[in-house]
Design an enzyme around this catalytic site. Structure first.
Site, PDB file in Angstrom:
ATOM      1  N   ASP A 229       0.650  -1.362  -0.345  1.00  0.00           N
ATOM      2  CA  ASP A 229       0.500   0.021   0.211  1.00  0.00           C
ATOM      3  C   ASP A 229       1.101   1.757   0.052  1.00  0.00           C
ATOM      4  OD1 ASP A 229       0.611   0.088   2.338  1.00  0.00           O
ATOM      5  OD2 ASP A 229      -0.880   1.108   2.930  1.00  0.00           O
ATOM      6  N   GLU A 232       3.070   2.164   2.477  1.00  0.00           N
ATOM      7  CA  GLU A 232       4.495   0.713   2.926  1.00  0.00           C
ATOM      8  C   GLU A 232       4.556   0.015   3.879  1.00  0.00           C
ATOM      9  OE1 GLU A 232       7.755   4.126   1.662  1.00  0.00           O
ATOM     10  OE2 GLU A 232       7.769   3.356  -0.544  1.00  0.00           O
TER      11      GLU A 232
HETATM   12  C1  NOJ Z   1       9.371   3.482   5.796  1.00  0.00           C
HETATM   13  C2  NOJ Z   1       8.130   4.343   4.703  1.00  0.00           C
HETATM   14  O1  NOJ Z   1       8.078   5.214   4.365  1.00  0.00           O
HETATM   15  C3  NOJ Z   1       6.896   4.452   5.961  1.00  0.00           C
HETATM   16  O2  NOJ Z   1       6.055   4.453   5.391  1.00  0.00           O
HETATM   17  C4  NOJ Z   1       6.459   2.718   6.428  1.00  0.00           C
HETATM   18  O3  NOJ Z   1       5.712   3.081   7.977  1.00  0.00           O
HETATM   19  C5  NOJ Z   1       8.451   2.338   7.236  1.00  0.00           C
HETATM   20  N1  NOJ Z   1       9.066   2.722   5.895  1.00  0.00           N
HETATM   21  C6  NOJ Z   1       8.057   0.614   7.725  1.00  0.00           C
HETATM   22  O4  NOJ Z   1       7.753  -0.169   7.124  1.00  0.00           O
HETATM   23  C1  NOJ Z   2       6.688   7.399   3.823  1.00  0.00           C
HETATM   24  C2  NOJ Z   2       5.499   7.213   3.278  1.00  0.00           C
HETATM   25  O1  NOJ Z   2       4.592   6.551   3.924  1.00  0.00           O
HETATM   26  C3  NOJ Z   2       5.517   7.272   1.776  1.00  0.00           C
HETATM   27  O2  NOJ Z   2       3.583   7.331   1.254  1.00  0.00           O
HETATM   28  C4  NOJ Z   2       5.597   8.148   0.692  1.00  0.00           C
HETATM   29  O3  NOJ Z   2       6.171   7.623  -0.216  1.00  0.00           O
HETATM   30  C5  NOJ Z   2       7.362   7.972   1.619  1.00  0.00           C
HETATM   31  N1  NOJ Z   2       7.920   8.190   2.972  1.00  0.00           N
HETATM   32  C6  NOJ Z   2       8.663   9.275   0.680  1.00  0.00           C
HETATM   33  O4  NOJ Z   2       7.886  10.396   0.811  1.00  0.00           O
END
Ligand code: NOJ
Ligand code: NOJ
Length: 470
Positions: A229, A232
């Protein structure tokens, strides 16, 4: 505004008509390599700022829109990156966000497209050049061997594959990229640039050589595949991803038809229609909310509330449902109340609005997992949702209801204003205890979402004035 766009494009066109498209683009690239400075049409960025919380929202926004555009553009094709890269943030260490995320980049370039169509002369040329670099870089991404292929979520800033562990694929990426590039393609077609569009954006060939067609082929053939999703974290079928896929296929079908690719147009439309039944399954009638995930197949498994702001982002970014829709309103309200009760900073008296996070169970603090916070981009997106609802209600003649949404939107924007840095920098998150900006600094997506909310608000202000006259 439309006149502006036409005039500025025509100005460029008269230059372009003397050159081929490639030469034209080459000339623009030269202008930029000569370090053309970007004039944002205002000197207010140079004047000292009042403390954010003291200025009125209108004052703050008029300064912030200039600053956010500058900060956003600084993250598009920064000088040490491949042309067309959009870094998620200038921060390389705490955390390292100096990557090209396909989702962040596509959403950002949609904002750049808006800047482009409302700009003139040299300024417009800089935006156009960035858009074309982005299209070309995206095509390179598609052809670069990666761990997950077309749904690869992020790339190194030199354009090479990122091969670390990650939640992949993320199939919203190709869909979002197709949506913004389709907008660009239609605009260029409206302005006589068919040759360029067919050569670089949409050919009718299989296998294709063009970026939009490749994304549409991928999306139309693989939308049933489970994937990761937008946050991530979760594998399965996602509301945001499916909405983005549907929007890309609807717009893609129109573009295909416009360019005489009739069979493809039919196919894309049929797949867009098939997505309806899957999207409908995300409505949870007992909770009265759209739920983010179905068919869970891995990743985080503790999101039991069924509440997730990605549902609201999906509606905002795709325009597939009106914001005044009762289901959308009930989802918006459930999320807002949940975050109001959850974050300590939302319970401090005297601070306007509510800081909105990703989902109540969130633990990601931007560096580690010490607990979730409100996010700037999501708070701005919720404000935008209220502004959009207000615009719809005005069209239906419900001016009083529209005013209520206008007020709610403004409260949310004031919350961002309250926690923003005095120099206009906006990070990813706002600390849930202190309200200070935290996590990745100058997140490109934060600036993008604040600009978009501000544009909706401006439209709304105009519409409200007109509604009084009538
Ligand atoms: C980094 C991602 O960008 C973030 O959205 C996520 O919560 C953490 N990794 C854990 O998977
Ligand atoms: C974490 C977010 O959850 C994700 O949606 C985003 O793409 C990355 N950070 C980078 O900004």
């Amino acid at each position: 505004m439309a006149t502006f766009a036409t005039l500025s494009f025509l100005a460029r066109k008269s230059l372009a008509s003397k050159m081929s498209t490639t030469k034209m683009i080459g000339a623009l690239a030269l202008a930029i390599s000569l370090n053309t400075s970007i004039a944002f049409g205002s000197s207010s960025a140079a004047t000292p700022l009042k403390p954010a919380a003291v200025a009125s929202l209108d004052q703050w926004l008029s300064q912030q829109e200039v600053i956010s555009a500058q900060k956003l553009m600084a993250n598009v094709s920064p000088s040490d990156a491949a042309p067309g890269v959009v870094v998620a943030s200038p921060e390389r260490n705490h955390p390292n966000y100096y990557f090209h995320w396909v989702r962040d980049a596509a959403l950002t370039m949609d904002t750049v497209f808006e800047l482009y169509v409302h700009a003139q002369g040299d300024e417009a040329q800089v935006y156009l050049d960035r858009l074309i670099d982005f299209a070309r870089f995206s095509r390179q991404n598609q052809m670069t061997p990666t761990k997950s292929g077309m749904g690869e979520p992020k790339f190194n800033y030199d354009g090479s594959a990122f091969n670390g562990d990650w939640c992949r694929p993320q199939n919203d990426g190709p869909a979002l990229r197709a949506v913004v590039l389709t907008r660009l393609a239609n605009y260029l077609l409206d302005n006589g640039q068919e040759e360029f569009v067919r050569a670089e954006l949409y050919d009718s060939a299989i296998p294709t050589n063009t970026v939009i067609k490749a994304d549409l082929e991928f999306t139309s053939h693989h939308w049933t595949a489970k994937n990761c999703d937008i946050w991530e974290e979760v594998y399965g079928d996602h509301f945001y991803t499916r909405m983005a896929q549907k929007r890309s296929l609807i717009e893609g079908a129109k573009l295909a038809a416009r360019l005489g690719d009739g069979g493809a147009a039919q196919w894309y439309r049929s797949q867009a229609n098939a997505l309806d039944a899957e999207i409908a399954k995300h409505w949870d009638s007992s909770k009265q909310v759209f739920v983010p995930h179905l068919g869970w197949s891995g990743g985080l498994d503790y999101k039991h509330s069924g509440l997730d702001a990605q549902t609201i982002l999906a509606i905002l970014h795709t325009g597939l449902m009106p914001f005044s829709d009762a289901r959308v309103q009930s989802t918006l309200k459930a999320l807002t109340e949940s975050f109001r009760a959850l974050y300590p900073i939302n319970k401090v008296a005297g601070i306007p609005g509510v800081g909105i996070g990703r989902y109540p169970e969130d633990k990601y603090d931007g560096m580690g997992f010490q607990g979730g916070n409100p996010w700037v981009l999501i708070t701005a997106a919720f404000a935008n949702g209220h502004y959009r609802a207000a615009l719809e209600l005005i069209n239906e003649g419900h001016v009083d209801k529209a005013r209520a949404h206008f007020h709610e939107g403004d409260e949310l924007m004031k919350r961002i204003q309250y926690h923003a840095y005095a120099n206009g920098s906006l990070s990813e998150q706002m600390d849930r205890h202190t309200g200070y900006m935290t996590a990745a600094r100058d997140l490109t997506w934060s600036h993008s979402e604040v600009l978009q909310a501000n544009w909706s608000r401006k439209k709304l202000l105009k519409a409200l004035k007109l509604s009084v006259v009538h």
